[in-house]
Scaffold this active site. Structure first.
Site, PDB file in Angstrom:
ATOM      1  N   ASP A   1      -4.186  -4.862  16.081  1.00 42.63           N
ATOM      2  CA  ASP A   1      -3.552  -3.467  16.133  1.00 42.63           C
ATOM      3  C   ASP A   1      -4.279  -2.615  15.505  1.00 42.63           C
ATOM      4  O   ASP A   1      -5.266  -2.983  15.313  1.00 42.63           O
ATOM      5  CB  ASP A   1      -2.546  -3.734  15.825  1.00 42.63           C
ATOM      6  CG  ASP A   1      -1.014  -2.975  16.273  1.00 42.63           C
ATOM      7  OD1 ASP A   1      -1.059  -1.574  16.779  1.00 42.63           O
ATOM      8  OD2 ASP A   1      -0.016  -2.988  15.370  1.00 42.63           O
ATOM      9  N   LYS A   2      -3.975  -1.627  16.065  1.00 39.64           N
ATOM     10  CA  LYS A   2      -4.282   0.493  15.145  1.00 39.64           C
ATOM     11  C   LYS A   2      -2.906   0.624  14.451  1.00 39.64           C
ATOM     12  O   LYS A   2      -1.724   1.082  15.225  1.00 39.64           O
ATOM     13  CB  LYS A   2      -4.806   0.793  16.337  1.00 39.64           C
ATOM     14  CG  LYS A   2      -5.799   1.897  15.989  1.00 39.64           C
ATOM     15  CD  LYS A   2      -5.234   3.545  16.370  1.00 39.64           C
ATOM     16  CE  LYS A   2      -4.128   3.615  16.976  1.00 39.64           C
ATOM     17  NZ  LYS A   2      -3.510   5.014  17.046  1.00 39.64           N
ATOM     18  N   HIS A   3      -3.645   1.077  13.161  1.00 38.25           N
ATOM     19  CA  HIS A   3      -2.056   2.048  12.278  1.00 38.25           C
ATOM     20  C   HIS A   3      -3.293   3.291  12.297  1.00 38.25           C
ATOM     21  O   HIS A   3      -4.053   3.859  11.414  1.00 38.25           O
ATOM     22  CB  HIS A   3      -2.045   1.093  11.361  1.00 38.25           C
ATOM     23  CG  HIS A   3      -1.080   1.822  10.546  1.00 38.25           C
ATOM     24  ND1 HIS A   3       0.609   2.288  10.424  1.00 38.25           N
ATOM     25  CD2 HIS A   3      -0.948   3.335   9.698  1.00 38.25           C
ATOM     26  CE1 HIS A   3       1.242   3.284  10.200  1.00 38.25           C
ATOM     27  NE2 HIS A   3       0.043   3.253   9.305  1.00 38.25           N
ATOM     28  N   SER A   4      -2.598   4.062  12.478  1.00 41.93           N
ATOM     29  CA  SER A   4      -2.719   5.884  12.040  1.00 41.93           C
ATOM     30  C   SER A   4      -2.178   6.264  11.106  1.00 41.93           C
ATOM     31  O   SER A   4      -0.908   6.394  10.819  1.00 41.93           O
ATOM     32  CB  SER A   4      -2.782   6.160  13.078  1.00 41.93           C
ATOM     33  OG  SER A   4      -3.183   8.173  13.197  1.00 41.93           O
TER      34      SER A   4
ATOM     35  N   THR B   1       5.176   8.005  17.957  1.00 44.12           N
ATOM     36  CA  THR B   1       4.880   7.645  18.920  1.00 44.12           C
ATOM     37  C   THR B   1       5.687   7.181  20.113  1.00 44.12           C
ATOM     38  O   THR B   1       5.507   7.171  21.446  1.00 44.12           O
ATOM     39  CB  THR B   1       3.724   6.155  18.984  1.00 44.12           C
ATOM     40  OG1 THR B   1       2.800   6.865  18.052  1.00 44.12           O
ATOM     41  CG2 THR B   1       2.673   4.922  19.877  1.00 44.12           C
TER      42      THR B   1
ATOM     43  N   ARG C   1      12.515   5.484  -1.806  1.00 46.69           N
ATOM     44  CA  ARG C   1      11.337   6.543  -1.923  1.00 46.69           C
ATOM     45  C   ARG C   1      11.529   7.621  -1.070  1.00 46.69           C
ATOM     46  O   ARG C   1      11.497   8.296  -2.188  1.00 46.69           O
ATOM     47  CB  ARG C   1       9.830   5.663  -1.466  1.00 46.69           C
ATOM     48  CG  ARG C   1       9.727   4.510  -1.877  1.00 46.69           C
ATOM     49  CD  ARG C   1       8.384   3.389  -0.994  1.00 46.69           C
ATOM     50  NE  ARG C   1       7.034   4.341  -1.271  1.00 46.69           N
ATOM     51  CZ  ARG C   1       6.500   4.510   0.543  1.00 46.69           C
ATOM     52  NH1 ARG C   1       7.072   3.037   0.817  1.00 46.69           N
ATOM     53  NH2 ARG C   1       5.218   5.333   0.271  1.00 46.69           N
TER      54      ARG C   1
ATOM     55  N   SER D   1       3.440  -0.802   2.253  1.00 46.63           N
ATOM     56  CA  SER D   1       4.816  -0.384   3.071  1.00 46.63           C
ATOM     57  C   SER D   1       4.426  -0.950   4.330  1.00 46.63           C
ATOM     58  O   SER D   1       5.094  -0.981   5.542  1.00 46.63           O
ATOM     59  CB  SER D   1       5.102   1.325   2.321  1.00 46.63           C
ATOM     60  OG  SER D   1       5.619   1.803   3.992  1.00 46.63           O
TER      61      SER D   1
ATOM     62  N   LYS E   1       4.551  -4.267   7.306  1.00 47.07           N
ATOM     63  CA  LYS E   1       4.278  -4.081   9.209  1.00 47.07           C
ATOM     64  C   LYS E   1       3.298  -4.574   9.920  1.00 47.07           C
ATOM     65  O   LYS E   1       3.948  -4.948  10.878  1.00 47.07           O
ATOM     66  CB  LYS E   1       5.401  -2.652   9.228  1.00 47.07           C
ATOM     67  CG  LYS E   1       6.340  -2.290   8.627  1.00 47.07           C
ATOM     68  CD  LYS E   1       6.885  -1.003   8.548  1.00 47.07           C
ATOM     69  CE  LYS E   1       6.336  -0.027   7.887  1.00 47.07           C
ATOM     70  NZ  LYS E   1       6.745   1.359   7.127  1.00 47.07           N
ATOM     71  N   LYS E   2       1.918  -4.655   9.510  1.00 40.35           N
ATOM     72  CA  LYS E   2       1.831  -5.014  10.269  1.00 40.35           C
ATOM     73  C   LYS E   2       1.407  -6.035  10.341  1.00 40.35           C
ATOM     74  O   LYS E   2       0.849  -7.169  11.490  1.00 40.35           O
ATOM     75  CB  LYS E   2       0.555  -3.463  10.212  1.00 40.35           C
ATOM     76  CG  LYS E   2       0.065  -2.741  10.804  1.00 40.35           C
ATOM     77  CD  LYS E   2       0.018  -2.217  12.233  1.00 40.35           C
ATOM     78  CE  LYS E   2       1.001  -0.937  12.086  1.00 40.35           C
ATOM     79  NZ  LYS E   2       0.520  -1.005  13.497  1.00 40.35           N
TER      80      LYS E   2
END
Ligand code: URA
Length: 462
Positions: free
Chosen positions: A92-95, A132, A180, A195, A199-200
């Site tokens: 996966d990718k996370h930004s 997204t 938070r 955090s 999730k990833k």
């Protein structure tokens, strides 16, 4: 990977002791962090105690070991995707988010077309950044709220699915993140890292590519804060068993040509259809680099450069577009809207903003540009607010180019005329046009892998 402690050993702990310990700068061990996370997820720890602990963690900062323990305990707080059923390595990718950041719609199908599985769990627009899922929602019929079994089915069928967080995935993060937000404890690298990664990692990834933004539109504005977070996320995810890299990438201007919802999807579909990437060469290049790493970390090529070549071939031969359409169809979306991208764009009103002076576009306050996009109706201030699928901005000039007064600078889209004036003024305020050309900013300024991330953290902590 360490196992969670059993409930019996956690039962002897008391939250008030852990708050005091955190407050006084004493480190918490895995068992103690596991106790807090379990109590957050099953709501057995009262909100006031969780809030006090979060503030103590924010004030003193989490150590690297505490961050890792928190990420893993949160990952394990709910259901997880069993990626062994997918038949391909999951990546996966996370930004960290930005303006016009739409690489997911390119990297996910391109990487899937090259043989990896991309189970992508994404979010919605909030504040100055787009989301997204809001962008995908602009495709008629598209469903992002899939159950875990539906999510697995689509990934198996298409190699990729992009969905919202399900109620059962990482419940501890849902509780802690909402708290938070209300207690002024969002901006801590350890809490952010745990955090995001929880999730990833709950998607059972073999590889993870992080796109950490720097510059005027980035979530973390200070370069050193963004670097620390990038290194922390790489080291933490690696220690949890996921091959991870972080690319530090430029957000000193919007990525690509558009910022909004449908217009971002359309821009990506044009690239997937083989458009060469003129004014959005940055979007094309960054997407190929990110996809290249995903393909490499998924074990499909020996190097990231070979991964880049494979992704470029999937772009050129149309297999990326085919996978994207298959995913949209499998998630209920109407793919006929891609046949004529222009006539599928139906804003209620538009305004052409002309360059207000002659000179070089030397600086962009990209966060302010993001707020202009939000004010046009493309984003939201509070969770749950509706967004306009056709609102947004198309930029006709980029940082560094020379413009003549009166030439088109941007086109703004909104649902009605009254919404156009204020964002137009914001854009003018956010962009500096001057006599001097600005220095070039590299698109990718640094890449963290396990080795240099761990070195960076050792030096930063010393
Ligand atoms: N995004 C997340 O998911 N968590 C954070 O803490 C910050 C950004």
């Amino acid at each position: 990977m360490p196992e969670r402690e059993d409930a019996g050993s956690a039962a002897s702990l008391h939250m008030v002791d852990l708050i005091r310990k955190m407050r006084d700068g004493g480190g918490l061990d895995e068992r103690e962090i596991g106790f807090i996370v379990e109590g957050a997820a099953n709501e057995s720890i009262p909100i006031e105690q969780l809030s006090a602990w979060l503030m103590a963690a924010w004030m003193n900062g989490l150590s690297i070991a505490e961050t890792r323990a928190l990420a893993i305990a949160m990952r394990d707080s709910g259901e997880k995707l069993d990626s062994s059923h997918l038949g391909r390595p999951a990546v996966d990718k996370h930004s960290t988010g930005g303006v016009g950041d739409k690489t997911s719609f390119l990297v996910a199908p391109l990487a899937a077309a090259c043989g990896v599985a991309v189970p992508m769990i994404s979010g919605r627009a909030l504040g100055h950044t787009g989301g997204t899922l809001d962008k995908l929602d602009s495709i008629p019929g598209f469903r992002s709220a899939l159950s875990l079994p539906e999510f697995e089915t689509v990934v198996k069928q298409c190699g990729v699915a992009i969905v919202s967080q399900t109620p059962t995935l990482v419940p501890a993060d849902r509780v802690l993140y909402a708290l938070r937000d209300r207690t002024g404890t969002v901006e801590d690298p350890g809490l952010i890292c745990a955090s995001i990664l929880s999730k990833k990692l709950a998607a059972g990834l073999r590889g993870l590519v992080l796109d950490v933004k720097t510059g005027s539109g980035a979530f973390l504005r200070k370069r050193e804060d963004a670097e620390f977070l990038a290194a922390l996320m790489v080291a933490t995810a690696e220690s949890a068993g996921t091959h991870t890299v972080a690319l530090m990438t430029d957000m000193s201007q919007p990525l690509g040509r558009t910022a909004g919802n449908w217009i971002e999807i359309a821009e990506c579909v044009e690239l997937l259809q083989g458009e060469a990437g003129g004014s959005n060469a940055d979007l094309r290049e960054l997407s190929l680099q990110l996809a290249g790493w995903m393909i490499h970390l998924g074990g499909k090529t020996e190097t990231a450069e070979q991964g880049y070549e494979a992704a470029a071939a999937a772009l050129a031969n149309g297999s990326g577009l085919r996978v994207f359409k298959e995913m949209v169809r499998a998630q209920g979306g109407d793919v006929t809207v891609f046949e004529d991208l222009q006539s599928s764009h139906r804003p209620g009103a538009r305004l052409e903003l002309k360059a207000w002076k002659t000179g070089y576009v030397s600086q962009m306050d990209t966060m302010e540009l993001g707020w202009a996009v939000q004010r046009l109706g493309a984003g939201r201030l509070r969770a749950g607010e509706p967004v306009d699928p056709h609102a947004g901005v198309e930029f006709h000039a980029r940082r560094g180019v020379h413009v003549e007064a009166g030439q088109p600078f941007a086109t703004l889209f909104a649902s009605d005329e009254t919404m156009l004036a204020e964002p137009s003024e914001r854009i003018k305020r956010a962009v500096t046009i001057s006599d001097e050309a600005p220095e070039e900013v590299p698109l990718v300024s640094l890449i963290f892998t396990r080795e240099n991330a761990e070195r960076y953290l050792r030096d930063a902590v010393r």
